[in-house]
Scaffold this active site. Structure first.
Site, mmCIF file in Angstrom:
data_model
loop_
_atom_site.group_PDB
_atom_site.id
_atom_site.type_symbol
_atom_site.label_atom_id
_atom_site.label_comp_id
_atom_site.label_asym_id
_atom_site.label_seq_id
_atom_site.Cartn_x
_atom_site.Cartn_y
_atom_site.Cartn_z
ATOM 1 N N GLY A 39 0.790 -1.237 0.000
ATOM 2 C CA GLY A 39 0.000 0.000 0.000
ATOM 3 C C GLY A 39 0.816 1.277 0.000
ATOM 4 N N HIS A 321 -3.988 9.551 -6.702
ATOM 5 C CA HIS A 321 -4.805 9.265 -7.897
ATOM 6 C C HIS A 321 -4.022 9.532 -9.183
ATOM 7 C CE1 HIS A 321 -5.774 13.127 -6.023
ATOM 8 N NE2 HIS A 321 -5.931 13.630 -7.222
ATOM 9 N N HIS A 444 -31.774 19.848 -4.959
ATOM 10 C CA HIS A 444 -31.917 20.835 -3.881
ATOM 11 C C HIS A 444 -32.399 20.124 -2.629
ATOM 12 C CE1 HIS A 444 -32.899 24.504 -1.760
ATOM 13 N NE2 HIS A 444 -34.076 23.982 -1.461
HETATM 14 P P1 FAD Z 1 4.381 5.319 -2.580
HETATM 15 O O1 FAD Z 1 3.017 5.284 -2.083
HETATM 16 O O2 FAD Z 1 5.383 6.150 -1.869
HETATM 17 O O3 FAD Z 1 4.880 3.795 -2.600
HETATM 18 C C1 FAD Z 1 6.172 3.442 -2.916
HETATM 19 C C2 FAD Z 1 6.467 2.098 -2.309
HETATM 20 O O4 FAD Z 1 7.678 1.606 -2.849
HETATM 21 C C3 FAD Z 1 6.666 2.127 -0.799
HETATM 22 O O5 FAD Z 1 5.842 1.187 -0.175
HETATM 23 C C4 FAD Z 1 8.134 1.789 -0.614
HETATM 24 O O6 FAD Z 1 8.399 1.048 0.577
HETATM 25 C C5 FAD Z 1 8.390 0.921 -1.827
HETATM 26 N N1 FAD Z 1 9.797 0.874 -2.238
HETATM 27 C C6 FAD Z 1 10.647 1.907 -2.456
HETATM 28 N N2 FAD Z 1 11.847 1.464 -2.892
HETATM 29 C C7 FAD Z 1 11.746 0.122 -2.954
HETATM 30 C C8 FAD Z 1 12.647 -0.901 -3.345
HETATM 31 N N3 FAD Z 1 13.867 -0.626 -3.796
HETATM 32 N N4 FAD Z 1 12.226 -2.182 -3.254
HETATM 33 C C9 FAD Z 1 10.985 -2.488 -2.811
HETATM 34 N N5 FAD Z 1 10.089 -1.553 -2.457
HETATM 35 C C10 FAD Z 1 10.458 -0.274 -2.527
HETATM 36 N N6 FAD Z 1 -2.240 11.880 -1.929
HETATM 37 C C11 FAD Z 1 -3.526 12.007 -2.292
HETATM 38 O O7 FAD Z 1 -3.845 11.896 -3.475
HETATM 39 N N7 FAD Z 1 -4.518 12.225 -1.361
HETATM 40 C C12 FAD Z 1 -4.228 12.374 -0.055
HETATM 41 O O8 FAD Z 1 -5.139 12.571 0.761
HETATM 42 C C13 FAD Z 1 -2.884 12.274 0.358
HETATM 43 N N8 FAD Z 1 -2.557 12.402 1.659
HETATM 44 C C14 FAD Z 1 -1.249 12.270 2.037
HETATM 45 C C15 FAD Z 1 -0.924 12.429 3.381
HETATM 46 C C16 FAD Z 1 0.389 12.314 3.806
HETATM 47 C C17 FAD Z 1 0.713 12.494 5.264
HETATM 48 C C18 FAD Z 1 1.407 12.001 2.861
HETATM 49 C C19 FAD Z 1 2.825 11.832 3.296
HETATM 50 C C20 FAD Z 1 1.094 11.837 1.516
HETATM 51 C C21 FAD Z 1 -0.232 11.985 1.090
HETATM 52 N N9 FAD Z 1 -0.592 11.869 -0.250
HETATM 53 C C22 FAD Z 1 -1.895 12.013 -0.627
HETATM 54 C C23 FAD Z 1 0.411 11.580 -1.295
HETATM 55 C C24 FAD Z 1 0.377 10.084 -1.652
HETATM 56 O O9 FAD Z 1 0.598 9.329 -0.494
HETATM 57 C C25 FAD Z 1 1.417 9.785 -2.701
HETATM 58 O O10 FAD Z 1 1.252 10.645 -3.806
HETATM 59 C C26 FAD Z 1 1.305 8.343 -3.180
HETATM 60 O O11 FAD Z 1 1.472 7.441 -2.114
HETATM 61 C C27 FAD Z 1 2.333 8.045 -4.272
HETATM 62 O O12 FAD Z 1 2.193 6.713 -4.659
HETATM 63 P P2 FAD Z 1 3.407 5.890 -5.287
HETATM 64 O O13 FAD Z 1 2.834 4.565 -5.630
HETATM 65 O O14 FAD Z 1 4.073 6.673 -6.330
HETATM 66 O O15 FAD Z 1 4.474 5.752 -4.101
#
Ligand code: FAD
Ligand code: NAD
Length: 466
Positions: A39, A321, A444
């Protein structure tokens, strides 16, 4: 050695959605995650836990501030059980991440737990409980982002913290100093203000949420000030020191004078950076750009033709998203399809209360680009629905082309606008005019009526209820 059509590194909203779409399209799919739960940031330490705490603290605020006006009396004192609030948040996270385990299983995706790193462009080593190597014809990098800081700040994760620690504190701060008045600072700042902390937001720019429409910055700051949050705009932080339980933040204000803040916690929320540590990108020959993000072309392809990258680790908004859309797009490109994302139509939301939501161009962007536009704005307080619920702050603002009336941007502050923004996205996807929205029936009484009224104001300056 196991061989896959596609391996995805990272299981955040970008990675796990890419994996599901690849599996749906018939590819043999593996997903690699270094943590024990799937996740990514979003489900574990981002979107989901922050919204759980926002909702819990909102209930508390309603109970102590608003129940009485609705004729609800609570005998005795309303108390916070903070430990339970944090436990509930953890349970919401657990249920949500388990949902991803279910989805991986359902779609027959092989999950590898461990740190993934390239051995070359088609082989990935996974270091977990054991070390193993898989072969992947294609790889999608979805390794996300980590909090960034300022060079002179030592984030000790106890008193000088990032959002990750702020979601799991063991006590309610007395005075939380928030560096950065962006999305994280305001969402988490509001959580702790509601729970009784003094909250001071120190922001470098001359307004909060500086990338959103200026009218939204003003309205949200006005409401949050009423809630007791203190704002220090145009302040350049120069030092953060911790001694025992005391944290001191020094900054220079716009007159050039040094000011000092003392608190017991300092939340550093000045943005996030792409995370590529340990990937061994050079072994695969993948290049990053000058900001440390993985460089991709319009098809999300890196400079190595069988390696793609999506989500926070590449350019663009760091939103769940947006990462999901790119996950689907990368999968469909691998399957030979020709998908497309309109980045202008990725909405942005701040989940404070009132909520803040936007899509398309801001007034500032249109002015800078020299586009002539019309603007229609309607205040939430003029709606029957808002008066019934007591949520009268905010507005809907619609910007449309002065010549064609096509909607160019929609900016909202108010109750449930995080959900309401979807109407604006739909309208803009179909290139609707403001008049199209103005002539549609809106139920409404709803908050959505503000969209119709703002559209009427933008079209012919003839709102009905103001
Ligand atoms: P991530 O969710 O960062 O996932 C990357 C994954 O890769 C991680 O689990 C990590 O452990 C794994 N990983 C990294 N390197 C390696 C490796 N070498 N080998 C194996 N695994 C690895 N966005 C919204 O749209 N709405 C919100 O309400 C929102 N609220 C947020 C609140 C907070 C406090 C924070 C910090 C962020 C929020 N965001 C929100 C932003 C959102 O979380 C990110 O934009 C989103 O998670 C990005 O998704 P991603 O899949 O690119 O990366
Ligand atoms: P942000 O970019 O939203 O805000 C950072 C703020 O810090 C800006 O206002 C910036 O001007 C300010 N700043 C930068 N340097 C500073 C300095 N030296 N002193 C004082 N202020 C300074 O970043 P964030 O709030 O850390 O969030 C990180 C990312 O996570 C964002 O890109 C956001 O998209 C994502 N996120 C999204 C949501 C959501 O969608 N609701 C919620 C949380 C996080």
């Amino acid at each position: 050695m196991s061989t896959y059509d596609v391996a995805i590194i990272g299981s955040g909203p970008g990675g796990y959605v890419a994996a599901i779409r690849c599996a749906q399209l018939g590819m043999k799919t593996a997903i690699i995650e270094k943590y024990n739960t799937l996740g990514g940031t979003c489900l574990n330490v981002g979107c989901i836990p922050s919204k759980a705490l926002l909702d819990s603290s909102h209930h508390y605020e309603d109970a102590i501030k608003h129940f009485e006006e609705h004729g609800i009396e609570i005998p005795g004192e309303v108390k916070i059980n903070f430990k339970k609030m944090i436990e509930r948040k953890a349970s919401v996270v657990e249920q949500t991440t388990k949902g991803i385990d279910f989805l991986m299983n359902k779609n027959k995706i092989d999950v590898f737990t461990g740190m993934g790193s390239f051995k070359d462009a088609t082989h990935i080593e996974i270091k977990g409980e054991k070390t193993q190597t898989i072969e992947a014809k294609n790889t999608i990098i979805a390794t996300g982002s980590k909090p960034s800081s300022l060079p002179f700040i030592k984030v000790d994760k106890e008193r000088v913290i990032t959002s990750t620690e702020a979601l799991s504190l063991s006590e309610i701060p007395k005075h939380m100093i928030v560096i950065g008045g962006g999305v994280i600072g305001l969402e988490l700042g509001q959580v702790y203000r509601r729970l009784g902390a003094e909250v001071s937001v120190v922001e470098y720019m001359d307004r909060i949420i500086p990338t959103m429409d200026g009218a939204q910055s003003k309205e949200l700051m006005k409401v949050m000030k009423k809630q007791g949050v203190k704002f220090f705009l145009s302040h350049k932080v120069s030092a953060v020191d911790r001694k025992g339980t005391k944290v001191t933040v020094k900054a220079t204000d716009k007159k050039g004078e040094e000011v000092s803040f003392e608190g017991d916690y300092c939340l550093v929320s000045v943005g996030r950076r792409a995370y590529t540590d340990g990937l061994n990108l050079d072994k695969a020959g993948v290049k990053a750009n000058e900001r440390g993000q993985i460089a991709v072309n319009d098809h999300l392809q890196t400079n190595v033709s069988n390696i793609y990258a999506i989500g926070d680790v590449i350019r663009g908004a760091m939103l769940a998203h947006k990462a999901e859309e790119e996950g689907v797009m990368a999968a469909e490109i691998l399957a030979g399809q020709k998908p497309h994302i309109d980045y202008n139509l990725i909405p942005g939301v701040v989940y404070t209360w009132p909520e803040v939501a936007s899509v398309g161009k801001t007034e500032e962007q249109l002015k800078e680009a020299g586009v002539s536009f019309k603007s229609g704005q309607f205040p939430m307080r003029a709606l029957g629905r808002s008066r019934a619920s007591g949520d009268t702050d905010g507005f809907v603002k619609i910007l449309s082309d002065a010549g064609t009336d096509e909607i160019l941007g929609v900016h909202m502050v108010g109750a449930r606008v995080a959900d309401l923004i979807s109407e604006a996205v739909t309208a803009m996807e179909f290139r609707a005019s403001a008049e199209d929205l103005a002539r549609m029936s809106h139920a409404h009484p709803t908050y959505a009526e503000a969209v119709k009224e703002a559209a009427l104001a933008a079209t012919e300056n003839r709102p009905l209820h103001i």
